[in-house]
Scaffold this motif. Structure first.
Motif, PDB file in Angstrom:
ATOM      1  N   CYS A  77     -10.219   2.031  20.482  1.00 28.05           N
ATOM      2  CA  CYS A  77     -10.606   0.810  21.182  1.00 28.05           C
ATOM      3  C   CYS A  77     -11.449  -0.060  20.258  1.00 28.05           C
ATOM      4  N   LEU A  87      -7.276  -1.212  23.680  1.00 34.97           N
ATOM      5  CA  LEU A  87      -6.793   0.126  23.364  1.00 34.97           C
ATOM      6  C   LEU A  87      -5.451  -0.010  22.660  1.00 34.97           C
ATOM      7  N   VAL A 121     -11.561  -2.069  29.651  1.00 32.32           N
ATOM      8  CA  VAL A 121     -10.657  -1.478  28.666  1.00 32.32           C
ATOM      9  C   VAL A 121      -9.254  -1.984  29.000  1.00 32.32           C
TER      10      VAL A 121
END
Length: 177
Positions: A77, A87, A121
């Motif tokens: 990441c 990611l 994320v």
């Protein structure tokens, strides 16, 4: 260094250049985006400079993945646009299909959440890459957007955006750059 069940994950260094180039220049690692292939060592060197900068600026970035001492992949990441953790990963063809991407992705998501939990994320990928979509789902990301892949040489390409939470309009727009 981060250790998973089968991988040693290290921040990249200059000595990793040839191994990274071996992976990123292999057309078999770019079947879903052939135009992304690194055609020469200079391209890999420039990418490595960016990966090193991620570590310097944010304290986290993509790792070099080693299995029993051999470089088999690269990923993790990294902060993008100051708005989200991206990611991503790429594995040598001989290392694909064995769950290593999921193993690395789990470690990366955990590291990102520990490092800066306020950032979502995100994994953005092409719809014609169902294996990457499966990895995103296995590590707890959900599909948040489906639309044209701006800037892709294939005008019919569709981008999928997976994330660990709902994205604001600003965060979603940042994933399109």
């Amino acid at each position: 260094m981060t250790i998973t069940a089968r991988l040693q994950l290290d921040p990249p260094c200059e000595a990793d250049l040839e191994d990274l180039h071996r992976i990123y220049s292999d057309a078999r690692t770019w079947t879903h985006l052939p135009s992304g292939r690194f055609a020469n060592l200079a391209t890999t060197r420039d990418a490595l400079a960016g990966w090193l900068a991620d570590w310097r600026e944010h304290g986290l970035g993509a790792w070099v993945a080693r299995e029993r001492g051999v470089v088999v992949g690269h990923g993790g990441c990294a902060v993008r646009q100051g708005a989200f953790w991206n990611l991503g990963y790429r594995f040598a063809p001989e290392a694909q299909g064995r769950g290593l991407a999921t193993e690395l992705a789990r470690a990366a998501v955990d590291a990102a959440r520990e490092h800066r939990p306020e950032l979502p994320v995100v994994a953005y990928l092409l719809e014609n890459n169902p294996a990457s979509a499966a990895v995103a789902e296995k590590v707890g990301l959900s599909l948040r957007h489906r639309g044209p892949d701006a800037g892709n040489p294939d005008p019919s390409a569709v981008r999928l955006v997976f994330a660990d939470r709902a994205l604001s309009e600003t965060e979603l727009v940042a994933t399109m750059r």
